[in-house]
Design an enzyme around this catalytic site. Structure first.
Site, PDB file in Angstrom:
ATOM      1  N   HIS A   1       1.239  -1.056   0.297  1.00 21.65           N
ATOM      2  CA  HIS A   1       0.071  -0.245   0.260  1.00 21.65           C
ATOM      3  C   HIS A   1       0.685   0.941   0.074  1.00 21.65           C
ATOM      4  CE1 HIS A   1      -1.973   3.335   2.243  1.00 21.65           C
ATOM      5  NE2 HIS A   1      -3.618   3.010   1.441  1.00 21.65           N
TER       6      HIS A   1
ATOM      7  N   GLU B   1       2.238   1.806  -3.429  1.00 19.21           N
ATOM      8  CA  GLU B   1       0.941   2.583  -4.194  1.00 19.21           C
ATOM      9  C   GLU B   1       1.035   3.697  -3.879  1.00 19.21           C
ATOM     10  OE1 GLU B   1      -2.979   3.692  -3.606  1.00 19.21           O
ATOM     11  OE2 GLU B   1      -2.855   1.958  -2.461  1.00 19.21           O
ATOM     12  N   HIS B   2       1.343   4.445  -3.044  1.00 16.16           N
ATOM     13  CA  HIS B   2       1.188   5.855  -2.933  1.00 16.16           C
ATOM     14  C   HIS B   2       2.222   6.925  -3.199  1.00 16.16           C
ATOM     15  CE1 HIS B   2      -1.691   7.075   0.612  1.00 16.16           C
ATOM     16  NE2 HIS B   2      -1.849   5.832   0.088  1.00 16.16           N
TER      17      HIS B   2
ATOM     18  N   GLU C   1      -4.229   8.042   7.191  1.00 14.98           N
ATOM     19  CA  GLU C   1      -5.431   7.135   6.754  1.00 14.98           C
ATOM     20  C   GLU C   1      -5.561   6.045   7.419  1.00 14.98           C
ATOM     21  OE1 GLU C   1      -4.009   5.224   3.238  1.00 14.98           O
ATOM     22  OE2 GLU C   1      -5.442   4.822   2.386  1.00 14.98           O
TER      23      GLU C   1
END
Lengths: 425, 422
Positions: free
Chosen positions: B67, B70-71, B142
């Site tokens: 994840h 991905e950012h 997040e």
């Protein structure tokens, strides 16, 4: 191909609109009733579509009704009670696959129209009112729904903030548990009868069907309803407070939520929408709030706010560590000052316009997005215009108009949900 | 180029095994204004221990790194990908799930230009100490947001009860602590292992011209050698790890997830089971069932009760989720209902009803550019066929469901509850 919007009054203050487009596989028929939000009626009203959508006199149990829809290839009858400006929108709508996908040649669209009309006009009753047992079940569901808003802290914070942003205005009131507990079958049945006779009604159909048969059935059904004096549906712009209000609410949360409400004293909706996209509109990844508050300062995962074109407010909302609340608040407010001062480039303007145009070009690809486009325009007295018309208007906005509109935006409310008591301003 | 046709719903699409190693799935849809594209890799939160042919041994990386990557991939040396898309107006995003990562955009015009941006930035990683450090704050927020979300927590707690070792039990974004161990070297290692075109799929649906899309692919896709990737999945018991998981958070009515653990299959077989168990679950517990209506009318469940199969690489199960003042009572009733139906049997009428319903839902999935493109990507990454669901629902028999129910072990399940923290 897509046909233009067709619109006709089929009974007193009952309007039938349709858009036929062969790109869709579904047909959607949405029946909506409107009234100005009234704190004493809103909760009873919310229960009406909920009760109407679970069964009808021809299929009186929930199980029979669910089975009927399941056999029609997952057709659905959905209900909702939502806001449009100062109005409560009570909706009951049907969605079904187009007839051409039925495995055995069933006439799905006509079938679902009849079911929908039976739900609306021939609900299950007992001694002239809603049956006690079904009423209690749905009332409990409504109470759980009202209380479950706390499960999503972002939505909860927005709802709480709006009570201050729109203080004493219809938009500040919504369903309440205590009001729900006071309801009886008779109160809700009378509210239902009143809705049929006295609320403005908008019927909206979108799909690949041409809806002629649907229009006929609806016209015939509504001709049998006695329509009395129809209540006025007016939304007023939200009043600016003399001083900004600061509200802090305590809850045991890991991440604090902040909502910053502004009032907008401008009649130029498109100019303000473009300005707000540059400042921090929802999904605006080139906006100042996204690129600076999130990306550069790493303060938030989300930080943006929609512009409500009828109530004329902007509500920026974000999730932030409690230690950073003041820092985030000051930066969010400062970034609006930057737009007001004209620190906006032609590039930012072009980027905003392109993203907004792209979003509007996508509206026609979904039946739901078409309904969500047109109904608020119709109901808030805005010009009824297509997504394509709005694209032209967006393209005409220049930097001068952006800055002018930014200067008509004023801070109104700062709401914080946090686990720690912060010093009041 | 392989043309894949489904006569049942009269649809077609194309699969191209590109010379670069990438698989390209294209689905032109007449009459639509927009196009939707996803560029994805078989790399998700479950891929924590892996090696390539060049590595001597397996490496285990911090939880949440897929994840994080991905950012970070959104950021180029000069600017971020959002800034590139801003020039075209396309709406762009990315997501990481248990078993895949995908970068996507939706656009109403300039599809080829947007594709160039997508294929360009995903193949051009740029990580520095500064940019990696900057992301800790954003992703930290997040993670904190999800810590407060009861619906998210109830699901992950359920997975943690069902699985003892399978990494599906860990949060996709990791924890604030685990991501603090991520640095640029680890990101490059993960990138070089999983972002290999042999491990990736491009899926585009909507308003598109096949030849023009392929021309962009020829220009942009850089051939890569197959790294012979190997992912280590820990041995996992067939039985659930814990039967009961409880957490307290501010919420209204308690939330529950009840997970029934089932064996995971691969490729098309996984989707056959997906259909089979969805049908079984709907027939036994769905809105048309005696169970649902009895529970609803007793106020033990509300509108938010759903039963669904969930699947992915290396895990599979049936999940019943909802809200109830008494989740344990609902669990008890569900167990009793399965036991009763196993003994007394289900009706053929109920099977026909739910099969019609599921058929309608599946045809509906081919109604919008976003769902078509997303499914194309998912099925291809999973080694399944684009129309598997259409074919399986048409071919499935009453006896298939009866057998699945007969062999179903309802006791092999976990209940996860989120109670209100007063």
């Amino acid at each position: 191909m897509s046909n233009p919007l067709y619109r006709k009054e089929i009974a007193k203050e009952v309007y039938f609109s349709k858009i036929t487009d062969d790109r869709y596989k579904f047909n959607l028929i949405s029946i909506n009733f409107y009234s100005v939000i009234d704190k004493d009626k809103v909760t009873a009203n919310s229960l009406i579509p909920q009760l109407l959508s679970k069964n009808n006199s021809k299929y009186p149990t929930n199980k029979e009704f669910s089975n009927l829809l399941a056999r029609m290839y997952a057709a659905s009858i959905n209900d909702s009670s939502t806001t449009v400006g100062d109005l409560q929108q009570l909706a009951i709508e049907a969605v079904c696959l187009d007839d051409k996908y039925a495995l055995n040649g069933e006439k799905l669209t006509e079938g679902i129209t009849e079911i929908l009309l039976d739900c609306l006009l021939s609900p299950v009753t007992q001694n002239g009112t809603f049956p006690q047992k079904a009423f209690e079940t749905e009332r409990n569901v409504l109470i759980e729904d009202i209380e479950s808003i706390i499960n999503d802290k972002r939505i909860y914070a927005m709802a709480q903030a709006l009570k201050t942003v729109c203080k004493d205005e219809p938009r500040a009131f919504w369903n309440e548990t205590e009001k729900a507990k006071e309801l009886t079958p008779d109160i809700v049945y009378n509210a239902y009868k009143h809705m049929l006779s006295s609320y403005r009604c908008e019927i909206f159909c979108v799909g690949c069907n041409d809806f002629s048969a649907v229009e006929e059935k609806l016209t015939s059904a509504f001709s049998k309803i006695e329509r009395a004096d129809i209540e006025q549906c007016v939304t007023n712009k939200s009043a600016l407070k003399t001083e900004p209000q600061y509200v802090t609410e305590l809850m045991d949360v890991n991440q604090s939520k902040m909502v910053i409400g502004y009032k907008v004293d401008s009649d130029d909706n498109i100019g303000t929408l473009v300005m707000n996209h540059i400042y921090g509109g929802p999904g605006a990844v080139t906006s100042k709030l996204f690129t600076i508050v999130r990306e550069k300062m790493s303060l938030c995962y989300y930080c943006s706010g929609p512009f409500n074109t009828s109530k004329k407010f902007v509500v920026v909302n974000c999730g932030v560590e409690s230690d950073n609340i003041e820092k985030a608040r000051d930066e969010i407010i400062y970034q609006l000052d930057e737009v007001k001062a004209g620190n906006v480039s032609e590039k930012e303007l072009e980027q905003a316009k392109k993203a907004m145009v792209n979003a509007r070009r996508s509206v026609r690809d979904g039946v739901g997005s078409m309904v969500r486009w047109y109904l608020p325009l119709i109901m808030t007295g805005d010009d009824i215009h297509s997504p394509e018309d709005e694209i032209e208007e967006i393209m005409s906005v220049d930097l001068k108009r952006v800055i002018e509109n930014a200067n008509k935006v004023t801070l109104d409310t700062v709401y914080v949900l946090t686990s720690e008591k912060k010093e009041e301003e | 180029m392989e043309r894949i046709v489904n006569k049942r719903i009269n649809e077609e699409c194309y699969r191209i095994k590109h010379k670069s190693g990438c698989t390209i799935m294209l689905y032109p849809m007449k009459g639509f204004s927009t196009a939707y594209a996803l560029f994805g890799t078989r790399y998700g939160s479950v891929d924590t221990t892996f090696k390539t042919a060049k590595d001597e041994d397996y490496v285990t990386v911090p939880e949440g790194i897929a994840h994080y990557l991905e950012h970070k991939l959104f950021e180029n040396e000069d600017c971020d990908a959002f800034a590139l898309y801003a020039a075209t107006g396309a709406s762009a995003n990315a997501f990481t799930s248990f078993d895949k990562t995908a970068y996507l955009f939706s656009c109403a015009d300039k599809l080829e230009e947007n594709l160039e941006i997508l294929l360009g930035f995903v193949q051009k990683p740029y990580f520095t100490d500064e940019t990696v450090a900057k992301e800790q704050g954003i992703i930290g927020q997040e993670i904190r947001m999800y810590e407060d979300a009861p619906d998210w927590r109830v699901f992950f707690n359920c997975l943690q009860g069902m699985y003892e070792k399978n990494p599906v039990r860990i949060d996709i974004a990791g924890t604030v602590e685990s991501i603090s161990h991520i640095d640029k070297y680890l990101l490059y290692r993960c990138y070089n292992t999983f972002y290999n075109l042999n491990n990736m799929v491009l899926a585009v649906a909507g308003n598109l011209d096949v030849d023009k899309v392929l021309a962009v692919c020829d220009k942009m896709l850089i051939a890569s050698e197959d790294p012979q990737l190997s992912v280590k999945v820990p041995e996992e018991s067939d039985r659930v790890y814990k039967r009961r998981m409880i957490q307290e958070l501010p919420c209204a009515t308690p939330l529950f997830n009840i997970g029934f653990k089932l064996p995971a299959k691969e490729g098309s077989e996984c989707y056959r089971d997906y259909i089979l168990y969805n049908l079984m679950g709907e027939i036994c517990l769905g809105k048309t069932s005696d169970f649902y209506n009895r529970m609803y009318e007793s106020n033990l469940i509300n509108n938010n009760f759903y039963v669904r199969a969930f699947n992915g690489r290396g895990f599979f199960g049936l999940m019943a989720e909802g809200e109830s003042a008494d989740p344990d009572k609902v669990y008890e009733e569900i167990l009793k209902e399965f036991a009763k139906l196993k003994k007394e049997g289900i009706s053929r009428d109920d099977f026909d009803t739910i099969r019609n319903k599921t058929y309608g839902e599946i045809v509906g999935m081919f109604g919008g550019v976003e769902s078509v493109a997303s499914n194309l990507l998912e099925f291809e990454l999973a080694g399944a066929q684009p129309y598997d669901l259409v074919d399986f629902i048409a071919d499935i028999t009453f006896e298939d469901v009866v057998n699945a129910l007969k062999n179903f072990d309802e006791e092999n399940s976990t209940i996860s509850i989120i109670k209100n923290k007063i």
